[in-house]
Design a protein around this motif. Structure first.
Motif, PDB file in Angstrom:
ATOM      1  N   SER A  22       0.833  -1.203   0.000  1.00  0.00           N
ATOM      2  CA  SER A  22       0.000   0.000   0.000  1.00  0.00           C
ATOM      3  C   SER A  22       0.867   1.253   0.000  1.00  0.00           C
ATOM      4  O   SER A  22       0.583   2.225  -0.718  1.00  0.00           O
ATOM      5  N   ASP A  23       1.937   1.231   0.804  1.00  0.00           N
ATOM      6  CA  ASP A  23       2.853   2.370   0.835  1.00  0.00           C
ATOM      7  C   ASP A  23       3.492   2.585  -0.525  1.00  0.00           C
ATOM      8  O   ASP A  23       3.603   3.722  -1.005  1.00  0.00           O
ATOM      9  N   ALA A  24       3.924   1.491  -1.171  1.00  0.00           N
ATOM     10  CA  ALA A  24       4.557   1.598  -2.489  1.00  0.00           C
ATOM     11  C   ALA A  24       3.586   2.152  -3.520  1.00  0.00           C
ATOM     12  O   ALA A  24       3.955   2.962  -4.380  1.00  0.00           O
ATOM     13  N   LEU A  25       2.341   1.721  -3.458  1.00  0.00           N
ATOM     14  CA  LEU A  25       1.319   2.213  -4.387  1.00  0.00           C
ATOM     15  C   LEU A  25       1.104   3.715  -4.208  1.00  0.00           C
ATOM     16  O   LEU A  25       1.052   4.467  -5.201  1.00  0.00           O
ATOM     17  N   MET A  26       0.975   4.164  -2.971  1.00  0.00           N
ATOM     18  CA  MET A  26       0.742   5.581  -2.722  1.00  0.00           C
ATOM     19  C   MET A  26       1.937   6.420  -3.177  1.00  0.00           C
ATOM     20  O   MET A  26       1.766   7.513  -3.733  1.00  0.00           O
ATOM     21  N   ASP A  27       3.150   5.910  -2.962  1.00  0.00           N
ATOM     22  CA  ASP A  27       4.342   6.615  -3.439  1.00  0.00           C
ATOM     23  C   ASP A  27       4.330   6.719  -4.968  1.00  0.00           C
ATOM     24  O   ASP A  27       4.622   7.781  -5.528  1.00  0.00           O
ATOM     25  N   ARG A  28       4.004   5.609  -5.642  1.00  0.00           N
ATOM     26  CA  ARG A  28       3.988   5.591  -7.103  1.00  0.00           C
ATOM     27  C   ARG A  28       3.016   6.632  -7.659  1.00  0.00           C
ATOM     28  O   ARG A  28       3.285   7.272  -8.678  1.00  0.00           O
ATOM     29  N   MET A  29       1.889   6.806  -6.973  1.00  0.00           N
ATOM     30  CA  MET A  29       0.858   7.709  -7.477  1.00  0.00           C
ATOM     31  C   MET A  29       0.987   9.133  -6.932  1.00  0.00           C
ATOM     32  O   MET A  29       0.115   9.973  -7.154  1.00  0.00           O
ATOM     33  N   GLY A  30       2.076   9.423  -6.219  1.00  0.00           N
ATOM     34  CA  GLY A  30       2.336  10.782  -5.767  1.00  0.00           C
ATOM     35  C   GLY A  30       1.615  11.203  -4.509  1.00  0.00           C
ATOM     36  O   GLY A  30       1.560  12.393  -4.182  1.00  0.00           O
ATOM     37  N   LEU A  31       1.061  10.232  -3.768  1.00  0.00           N
ATOM     38  CA  LEU A  31       0.317  10.532  -2.545  1.00  0.00           C
ATOM     39  C   LEU A  31       0.948   9.842  -1.329  1.00  0.00           C
ATOM     40  O   LEU A  31       0.258   9.470  -0.381  1.00  0.00           O
ATOM     41  N   GLY A  32       2.259   9.704  -1.367  1.00  0.00           N
ATOM     42  CA  GLY A  32       2.943   8.986  -0.301  1.00  0.00           C
ATOM     43  C   GLY A  32       2.794   9.606   1.078  1.00  0.00           C
ATOM     44  O   GLY A  32       2.937   8.924   2.092  1.00  0.00           O
ATOM     45  N   ALA A  33       2.472  10.896   1.137  1.00  0.00           N
ATOM     46  CA  ALA A  33       2.321  11.562   2.426  1.00  0.00           C
ATOM     47  C   ALA A  33       1.016  11.208   3.114  1.00  0.00           C
ATOM     48  O   ALA A  33       0.853  11.487   4.316  1.00  0.00           O
ATOM     49  N   TYR A  34       0.092  10.588   2.374  1.00  0.00           N
ATOM     50  CA  TYR A  34      -1.250  10.359   2.914  1.00  0.00           C
ATOM     51  C   TYR A  34      -1.458   8.883   3.224  1.00  0.00           C
ATOM     52  O   TYR A  34      -2.145   8.152   2.518  1.00  0.00           O
ATOM     53  N   ARG A  35      -0.813   8.470   4.321  1.00  0.00           N
ATOM     54  CA  ARG A  35      -0.903   7.095   4.810  1.00  0.00           C
ATOM     55  C   ARG A  35      -1.111   7.115   6.312  1.00  0.00           C
ATOM     56  O   ARG A  35      -0.597   7.990   7.006  1.00  0.00           O
ATOM     57  N   HIS A  36      -1.848   6.119   6.790  1.00  0.00           N
ATOM     58  CA  HIS A  36      -2.119   6.003   8.225  1.00  0.00           C
ATOM     59  C   HIS A  36      -2.090   4.512   8.560  1.00  0.00           C
ATOM     60  O   HIS A  36      -2.662   3.706   7.819  1.00  0.00           O
ATOM     61  N   PRO A  37      -1.456   4.104   9.660  1.00  0.00           N
ATOM     62  CA  PRO A  37      -1.317   2.671   9.950  1.00  0.00           C
ATOM     63  C   PRO A  37      -2.637   2.012  10.325  1.00  0.00           C
ATOM     64  O   PRO A  37      -3.324   2.453  11.255  1.00  0.00           O
ATOM     65  N   ALA A  38      -2.992   0.952   9.614  1.00  0.00           N
ATOM     66  CA  ALA A  38      -4.241   0.238   9.902  1.00  0.00           C
ATOM     67  C   ALA A  38      -4.189  -0.461  11.255  1.00  0.00           C
ATOM     68  O   ALA A  38      -5.228  -0.672  11.886  1.00  0.00           O
ATOM     69  N   ARG A  39      -3.004  -0.799  11.712  1.00  0.00           N
ATOM     70  CA  ARG A  39      -2.876  -1.473  13.004  1.00  0.00           C
ATOM     71  C   ARG A  39      -3.073  -0.527  14.183  1.00  0.00           C
ATOM     72  O   ARG A  39      -3.318  -0.982  15.299  1.00  0.00           O
ATOM     73  N   GLU A  40      -2.922   0.760  13.948  1.00  0.00           N
ATOM     74  CA  GLU A  40      -3.001   1.743  15.039  1.00  0.00           C
ATOM     75  C   GLU A  40      -3.838   2.927  14.576  1.00  0.00           C
ATOM     76  O   GLU A  40      -3.354   4.055  14.491  1.00  0.00           O
ATOM     77  N   VAL A  41      -5.102   2.715  14.270  1.00  0.00           N
ATOM     78  CA  VAL A  41      -5.938   3.796  13.759  1.00  0.00           C
ATOM     79  C   VAL A  41      -6.225   4.796  14.876  1.00  0.00           C
ATOM     80  O   VAL A  41      -6.875   4.478  15.874  1.00  0.00           O
TER      81      VAL A  41
END
Length: 421
Positions: A331-350
């Motif tokens: 998921s992190d790699a996908l967001m980086d590829r699409m230019g939205l790497g800054a917009y991630r939040h851990p599913a294990r610690e919502v």
């Protein structure tokens, strides 16, 4: 020679297809689109998890992947244990016989070389090994196309995945992390390429006729952690559900309509739990039966917050600003590829408060991010065109040789036109 050319190439597709996972089926749909466009005379059938669904939806013959129908249910009784054990032996012969009838077998995308979700070695990893070993034994070309991979802690699972990758004729990956993971397992990946996920080859949804009306799509998942988290799976799920529910409730308190999305049949209880906890007419659930349906839902939204990998892909493909509740490096790699790497939040610690802060920042940059996604989607389309060209060269050499003169002629024609101008 003439008779050989007139015999249609026999192509099999393999995997947990038609089993309720929309991402897996979307990858199949992309490969079938490629085959029907580039190899329309190919005779295609499937060995898959849900043959009835695949046969009805995609109009190809389909055979059940496992002889024992309770393969993915926990075996607690003696009869079930014996059935599973016998099924492993029967499947070795069934898989070999199926592979032998084909010239080419394609495994379309999916995370077949990873264990980011709970997985037993004698389940799908064993089935994939049987496929690749049978391909080597009978001279059938087996291609792992745009697949996902990740480091695997379990030694038996890792061994089966490593040997499956080694025995395959062709490998490509949906991100560089996947190729790195397979290389770290001792597989030579020097000739392996990385392309965007196959779902990016699916048709893009039409832009909504009217501007989005403030709706937020929230993609949820029956998330219990990964294969190494079994001891605390219930705690991980509880925290994920509580944090996601608080986030949805906060949006509703602001008067925002929320549309809940899923990507697998097993996600339905999570949707039901959120609907029950929030209890507002502003919260509704989508009934999506395909990735195309999911893309339409995300295209009609202002913003998307999602967990499942292919929920993210649908939103990004639709060009909608998206925030990932990330549960794996893919998921992190996908967001980086699409230019939205800054917009991630851990599913294990919502953390609902922190998630809301990230969400509001995402919405402030909405116009800019939509432009970024439009550019990245064009690039993904071009890269997948290269993927399918490479696949034809690797698996259908006769077709590739036949196409080469026409491609050279087109190139020469274009060059002559440029010289004239």
């Amino acid at each position: 020679m003439r008779a050989a050319r007139e015999t249609p190439v026999r192509v099999g597709v393999f995997g947990l297809l038609g089993s309720g996972n929309l991402g897996n089926d979307g990858s199949l749909e992309a490969v079938l689109g490629y085959l029907r466009a580039e190899h329309p005379d190919a005779a295609v059938d499937a060995l898959c998890g849900g043959p009835e669904v695949v046969a009805a939806r995609y109009r190809i013959p389909a055979t059940r992947l496992h002889w024992y129908r309770g393969e993915y249910r926990t075996a607690s009784r003696a009869g079930a244990i014996v059935g599973k054990g016998l099924g492993k032996l029967v499947d070795a012969f069934r898989t070999g016989a199926w592979v032998r009838r084909h010239d080419v077998v394609i495994v379309p995308g999916m995370g077949v070389l990873e264990a980011t979700l709970p997985l037993r070695p004698w389940g799908f990893p064993y089935a994939l090994f049987l496929l690749c070993a049978s391909g080597r034994l009978f001279g059938t070309r087996v291609a792992l196309v745009g697949v996902g991979a990740a480091p695997i802690g379990s030694r038996p699972t890792r061994a089966l995945v490593r040997w499956s990758a080694r025995l395959a004729t062709y490998r490509s990956y949906r991100d560089a992390l996947s190729r790195d993971a397979i290389r770290a397992m001792g597989v030579d990946t020097a000739r392996d390429e990385v392309y965007p996920d196959l779902a990016f080859a699916l048709p893009a949804p039409q832009a909504p006729s009217s501007p989005p009306g403030g709706q937020v799509c929230v993609g949820v998942m029956d998330f219990h952690g990964g294969d190494d988290d079994r001891a605390r799976a219930d705690e991980i799920h509880r925290r994920y559900l509580e944090g996601t529910t608080r986030f949805v409730r906060a949006l509703v308190d602001e008067g925002r309509p929320v549309r809940l999305l899923t990507g697998d049949e097993c996600d339905a209880p999570v949707v039901a739990a959120i609907l029950d906890a929030v209890d507002s007419p502003l919260v509704t659930a989508a009934d999506a039966a395909s990735l195309a349906d999911l893309m339409k839902e995300t295209a009609a939204a202002d913003t998307v917050v999602a967990t499942r990998y292919h929920n993210l892909i649908c939103a990004l493909k639709a060009g909608t600003p998206t925030l990932a509740l990330s549960y794996a490096a893919k998921s992190d790699a996908l967001m980086d590829r699409m230019g939205l790497g800054a917009y991630r939040h851990p599913a294990r610690e919502v953390d609902a408060e922190r998630l809301l802060e990230q969400f509001r920042e995402l919405e402030r940059r909405s116009a800019e991010l939509r432009e970024t996604l439009a550019e990245r989607n064009l690039d993904a389309t071009r890269q997948l065109e290269h993927q399918f060209t490479a696949l034809t060269a690797a698996l259908f050499p006769t077709t590739a040789q036949a196409q080469a003169p026409a491609q050279r002629h087109a190139h020469d024609h274009d060059h002559a036109m440029r010289e004239t101008r």
